[in-house]
Design a protein around this motif. Structure first.
Motif, PDB file in Angstrom:
ATOM      1  N   UNK A   1       0.077  -5.853  10.562  1.00 24.41           N
ATOM      2  CA  UNK A   1       0.409  -5.402  11.835  1.00 24.41           C
ATOM      3  C   UNK A   1      -0.720  -4.616  12.554  1.00 24.41           C
ATOM      4  N   UNK A   2      -0.958  -3.635  11.821  1.00 23.24           N
ATOM      5  CA  UNK A   2      -2.132  -2.771  12.252  1.00 23.24           C
ATOM      6  C   UNK A   2      -3.473  -3.411  12.595  1.00 23.24           C
TER       7      UNK A   2
ATOM      8  N   UNK B   1       3.065  -6.097   5.207  1.00 22.53           N
ATOM      9  CA  UNK B   1       3.478  -6.543   6.338  1.00 22.53           C
ATOM     10  C   UNK B   1       3.131  -5.424   7.571  1.00 22.53           C
ATOM     11  N   UNK B   2       3.285  -4.125   7.121  1.00 18.11           N
ATOM     12  CA  UNK B   2       2.986  -3.080   8.417  1.00 18.11           C
ATOM     13  C   UNK B   2       1.474  -3.043   8.665  1.00 18.11           C
TER      14      UNK B   2
ATOM     15  N   UNK C   1       3.691   2.285  10.992  1.00 15.62           N
ATOM     16  CA  UNK C   1       2.651   2.164   9.658  1.00 15.62           C
ATOM     17  C   UNK C   1       2.170   3.604   9.121  1.00 15.62           C
TER      18      UNK C   1
ATOM     19  N   UNK D   1      -6.707   3.192  17.041  1.00  8.38           N
ATOM     20  CA  UNK D   1      -5.455   2.665  17.622  1.00  8.38           C
ATOM     21  C   UNK D   1      -4.529   3.556  18.375  1.00  8.38           C
TER      22      UNK D   1
ATOM     23  N   UNK E   1      14.390  -0.860   1.002  1.00  9.28           N
ATOM     24  CA  UNK E   1      13.288  -1.813   0.861  1.00  9.28           C
ATOM     25  C   UNK E   1      12.081  -1.397   1.266  1.00  9.28           C
TER      26      UNK E   1
ATOM     27  N   UNK F   1       6.831  -5.380   2.104  1.00  8.13           N
ATOM     28  CA  UNK F   1       7.067  -4.638   3.606  1.00  8.13           C
ATOM     29  C   UNK F   1       5.870  -3.856   4.040  1.00  8.13           C
ATOM     30  N   UNK F   2       5.347  -3.107   2.980  1.00 11.09           N
ATOM     31  CA  UNK F   2       4.553  -2.105   3.323  1.00 11.09           C
ATOM     32  C   UNK F   2       3.051  -2.827   3.729  1.00 11.09           C
TER      33      UNK F   2
END
Lengths: 177, 253
Positions: A69-70, A65-66, B129, B92, B191, A62-63
């Motif tokens: 995305x960046x 994936x984050x 993020x 960003x 999670x 999951x991390x």
């Protein structure tokens, strides 16, 4: 055994997977650190039913994936020539080249195929463990693995056709959800 | 017995040892007369050997002390990011501020709720993020956060409780928006999956039903109610997002 000790025992596996995913030792370790921090924040409220290993990998994924995305395209723009070549591998020239080809091919797999393939091929996860870690149904996992392995085979020229490893993979053709 | 060529899915299940013994025997019988499938299996085994060889070193290295320290709750000395990483994260933020929020005013007038949903997605992608500062005020300072955000928004601000769906509140922050200050709450599940709830003034259009929008993996479900626009944003299937939005909606009534 204390759950924190169990988590600590998983660190080498998490590091190897994170480094393989990110293809960068420091980025991999940062990913593991984030994963450990999240695990620490949540381990008391964790449902006791699932295996700890799948849970830890799920957090890491999951991390990841984050992070993707960046920087959404970073994983797909690695030119074969730019891949780091580490000298002095204890292997003959042919197998060394074959390894480099495989490494370049893995680097250009779509992100979700690479995650799935590395879970089973590198970490030795079973089908069910990998599906749990990726939070996807078995059927989806199966088709991702099939596509990853077929692509790898084509890119390394082992399916009887010429290698096409000089051409980037078009991410838009990956039909994953 | 069927003699059709084995599919990759059948072979994968066989290769990963995910078959019943009955199915396994059947596949093995068909393999005998399928040299193409045999070649695939041999190559897959070689792929595994290559992959193992490529990433063997990290497994044998000692675990870096700063990773172990995380678990023992010593203040973890985070690797200092290089200048490039800092510059990249500033870039960003700049894109989020100009590309995301400001330039929308110049576009050919998409409907206001769509703008809200897009601003919510931009905010989510910018802050979800974050490792060090995902929120401005942490949930541990809940009373302060509610007072402060209520004052800034000019309307009662109380984050919904989404623990029934497995998400706990991390905290909130105030953001700029075309309609003045907007509120952003962030939640995380066990999670490590994060969702955000974005709230801003929405004077036009009256109340609306749930609507979806999404760019890439990030999906947003948004609606308007009583002069405010709401967007629940996350990287998850729509059904789960909808469940979270419904819980939010029910608590805000």
């Amino acid at each position: 055994m204390n759950v924190l000790n169990e988590i600590e025992a998983l660190i080498p596996d998490l590091r190897r997977y994170a480094c393989a995913l990110t293809r960068d030792r420091d980025a991999g370790d940062d990913l593991v650190q984030d994963c450990l921090e999240r695990a620490l924040a949540h381990h008391r409220s964790r449902r006791p039913d699932g295996p700890l290993r799948a849970w830890m990998f799920r957090i890491l994924i999951n991390r990841h994936r984050d992070l993707i995305r960046r920087a959404p395209r970073a994983g797909h723009l690695v030119a074969v020539d730019d891949l780091p070549v580490e000298p002095g591998r204890p292997a003959g020239q042919d197998s060394y080249m074959a390894l480099r080809e495989t490494e370049a091919a893995i680097a250009r797999l779509p992100e979700d195929q690479r995650r799935a393939l590395l879970l089973v091929a590198l970490q030795g996860a079973t089908f069910d463990e990998a599906a749990q870690a990726l939070d996807i149904p078995r059927g989806t996992l199966m088709s991702r693995l099939a596509r990853a392995r077929a692509t790898l085979r084509t890119m390394t020229g082992r399916d009887g056709t010429r290698p096409v490893s000089a051409r980037p993979i078009d991410k838009s053709k990956d039909p994953s959800p | 017995m069927t003699r059709s060529a084995l599919t990759d899915e059948e072979l994968i299940a066989y290769f990963e040892d995910a078959l019943s013994s009955e199915r396994r025997a059947e596949i093995e019988a068909r393999l005998v007369s399928d040299p193409e499938a045999q070649a695939k299996l041999a190559d897959w085994a070689r792929q595994n050997a290559d992959i193992q060889a490529l990433f063997i070193e990290t497994l044998d290295e000692p675990v870096p002390e700063h990773l172990r320290a995380v678990l023992h709750q010593a203040p973890a000395p985070r690797r200092v990011p290089g200048l490039f990483q800092i510059a990249a994260s500033l870039a960003i933020l700049a894109v989020g501020a100009t590309g995301g929020w400001v330039s929308h005013a110049n576009l050919a007038t998409p409907a206001a709720p769509v703008l809200l949903a897009q601003a919510a997605i931009d905010a989510h992608d910018t802050y979800a993020v974050e490792v060090v500062h995902p929120v401005e005020v942490p949930a541990s300072e809940r009373a302060h956060m509610d007072t402060w955000m209520t004052k800034r928004m000019g309307t009662q601000m109380r984050p919904p409780d989404l623990s029934a769906s497995g998400f706990s509140l991390m905290g909130g922050r105030i953001l700029p928006s075309a309609q003045g200050p907007a509120g952003l709450y962030m939640y995380e599940n066990e999670d490590g999956k994060r969702i955000t709830l974005y709230i801003s003034r929405q004077d036009t259009g009256g109340d609306s039903a749930f609507q979806y929008t999404g760019s890439g993996p990030t999906q947003s479900l948004y609606w308007q109610d009583d002069g405010l626009g709401y967007a629940v944003v996350g990287d998850m299937p729509r059904a789960r997002l909808k469940d979270l939005a419904k819980r939010t909606y029910d608590q805000l009534l």
